[in-house]
Design a protein around this motif. Structure first.
Motif, short mmCIF file in Angstrom:
data_model
loop_
_atom_site.label_atom_id
_atom_site.label_comp_id
_atom_site.label_asym_id
_atom_site.label_seq_id
_atom_site.Cartn_x
_atom_site.Cartn_y
_atom_site.Cartn_z
N ASN A 78 11.24 56.61 -13.71
CA ASN A 78 11.59 56.55 -15.14
C ASN A 78 10.93 55.40 -15.88
N ALA A 79 9.72 55.08 -15.51
CA ALA A 79 8.98 54.03 -16.22
C ALA A 79 8.63 54.51 -17.62
N THR A 80 8.55 53.58 -18.54
CA THR A 80 8.07 53.90 -19.88
C THR A 80 6.64 53.41 -20.07
N LEU A 81 6.22 52.44 -19.24
CA LEU A 81 4.87 51.89 -19.30
C LEU A 81 4.33 51.72 -17.88
N VAL A 82 3.12 52.25 -17.66
CA VAL A 82 2.43 52.09 -16.39
C VAL A 82 1.06 51.48 -16.69
N THR A 83 0.75 50.38 -16.02
CA THR A 83 -0.54 49.72 -16.19
C THR A 83 -1.33 49.85 -14.91
N ILE A 84 -2.50 50.46 -15.01
CA ILE A 84 -3.38 50.64 -13.87
C ILE A 84 -4.59 49.75 -14.10
N THR A 85 -4.82 48.83 -13.16
CA THR A 85 -5.89 47.86 -13.30
C THR A 85 -6.84 47.96 -12.12
N MET A 86 -8.13 48.03 -12.42
CA MET A 86 -9.17 47.98 -11.39
C MET A 86 -10.06 46.79 -11.73
N GLU A 87 -10.20 45.88 -10.76
CA GLU A 87 -11.06 44.71 -10.95
C GLU A 87 -12.13 44.72 -9.88
N GLU A 88 -13.38 44.89 -10.30
CA GLU A 88 -14.50 44.94 -9.37
C GLU A 88 -15.37 43.70 -9.54
N ASP A 89 -15.78 43.14 -8.42
CA ASP A 89 -16.71 42.01 -8.40
C ASP A 89 -17.85 42.38 -7.45
N SER A 90 -18.97 42.79 -8.03
CA SER A 90 -20.11 43.25 -7.21
C SER A 90 -20.65 42.15 -6.32
N ALA A 91 -20.77 40.93 -6.85
CA ALA A 91 -21.33 39.83 -6.08
C ALA A 91 -20.46 39.50 -4.87
N ALA A 92 -19.15 39.54 -5.06
CA ALA A 92 -18.22 39.24 -3.96
C ALA A 92 -17.97 40.47 -3.09
N GLY A 93 -18.32 41.64 -3.58
CA GLY A 93 -18.07 42.87 -2.83
C GLY A 93 -16.60 43.18 -2.70
N THR A 94 -15.86 43.03 -3.80
CA THR A 94 -14.41 43.26 -3.76
C THR A 94 -13.96 44.20 -4.88
N LEU A 95 -12.85 44.84 -4.62
CA LEU A 95 -12.18 45.71 -5.58
C LEU A 95 -10.69 45.50 -5.42
N ARG A 96 -10.00 45.29 -6.53
CA ARG A 96 -8.54 45.18 -6.52
C ARG A 96 -8.00 46.25 -7.45
N ILE A 97 -7.10 47.06 -6.94
CA ILE A 97 -6.44 48.11 -7.73
C ILE A 97 -4.95 47.81 -7.75
N SER A 98 -4.38 47.76 -8.94
CA SER A 98 -2.93 47.58 -9.03
C SER A 98 -2.34 48.61 -9.98
N ILE A 99 -1.14 49.04 -9.64
CA ILE A 99 -0.36 49.95 -10.46
C ILE A 99 0.97 49.26 -10.70
N ALA A 100 1.24 48.92 -11.96
CA ALA A 100 2.46 48.20 -12.31
C ALA A 100 3.28 49.06 -13.27
N ASP A 101 4.59 49.08 -13.08
CA ASP A 101 5.44 49.86 -13.98
C ASP A 101 6.70 49.10 -14.34
N ASP A 102 7.37 49.60 -15.37
CA ASP A 102 8.65 49.03 -15.78
C ASP A 102 9.80 49.98 -15.45
#
Length: 186
Positions: A19-43
């Motif tokens: 029953n979330a009213t807001l969902v935030t999906i974030t993808m943070e990519e850093d090519s030089a570091a070779g990393t990806l962070r994916i987060s799904i946050a809700d209320d």
């Protein structure tokens, strides 16, 4: 699941059921570091400490339609298979944030897949909810926020075909500009 975008869709569906009213999906990519962070946050309704402790168990689910819940365990597995990490933070009555961190150069790194279709599906199938999609790539950022779109639309439903097409086009263009900034017309 053959790509991470489908896993993101599955995790975000947990937010819908919470029953979330807001969902935030974030993808943070850093090519030089070779990393990806994916987060799904809700209320949404959040989980107790006991539920959080059990949520990694594929045989634990709050659903009544089936006895297995593979979304979160699979999300965790995909991150850890690359030498990355996984976390889930939840507070009853406040919401939940699920985060997976990947090493993109690892042989077991799955393709991200079609995040545009994932977001279009979530937005069009849940018109009463709000979604924020934030994608950063090497310091550049694209954000789509349905609250801003709804403010402009006024009485036009966000799930109307014309609006869904606009959202798809906006997401496609935003992703393209992130990946190929030199093609952006100034």
């Amino acid at each position: 699941m053959q790509e991470l975008s489908l896993n993101v869709l599955d995790i975000a569906q947990n937010s819908v059921r919470a029953n979330a009213t807001l969902v935030t999906i974030t993808m943070e990519e850093d090519s030089a570091a070779g990393t990806l962070r994916i987060s799904i946050a809700d209320d949404g309704c959040g989980m107790s400490k006991e539920q959080v402790a059990r949520v990694m168990d594929p045989f634990f689910t709050t659903r009544t339609t089936r006895k297995v819940g593979l979304g979160i365990p699979f999300f965790k597995l995909t991150a850890e298979a690359t030498g990355g990490s996984f976390s889930i933070d939840s507070t009853l009555g406040v919401g939940t944030t699920t985060t997976a961190f990947y090493h993109t150069g690892h042989i077991d790194m799955m393709p991200v897949g079609d995040m545009v279709s994932t977001m279009v599906t979530l937005i069009s199938m849940n018109p009463k909810m709000d979604f924020v999609y934030r994608h950063t790539l090497d310091g550049r950022e694209f954000v789509l926020d349905t609250r801003e779109i709804k403010a402009v639309l006024e009485d036009v439903p966000i799930d109307s075909p014309e609006v869904v097409l606009f959202i798809r086009d906006s997401l496609t263009e935003g992703e393209e500009e992130l990946k190929n900034p030199e093609t952006v017309n100034l």
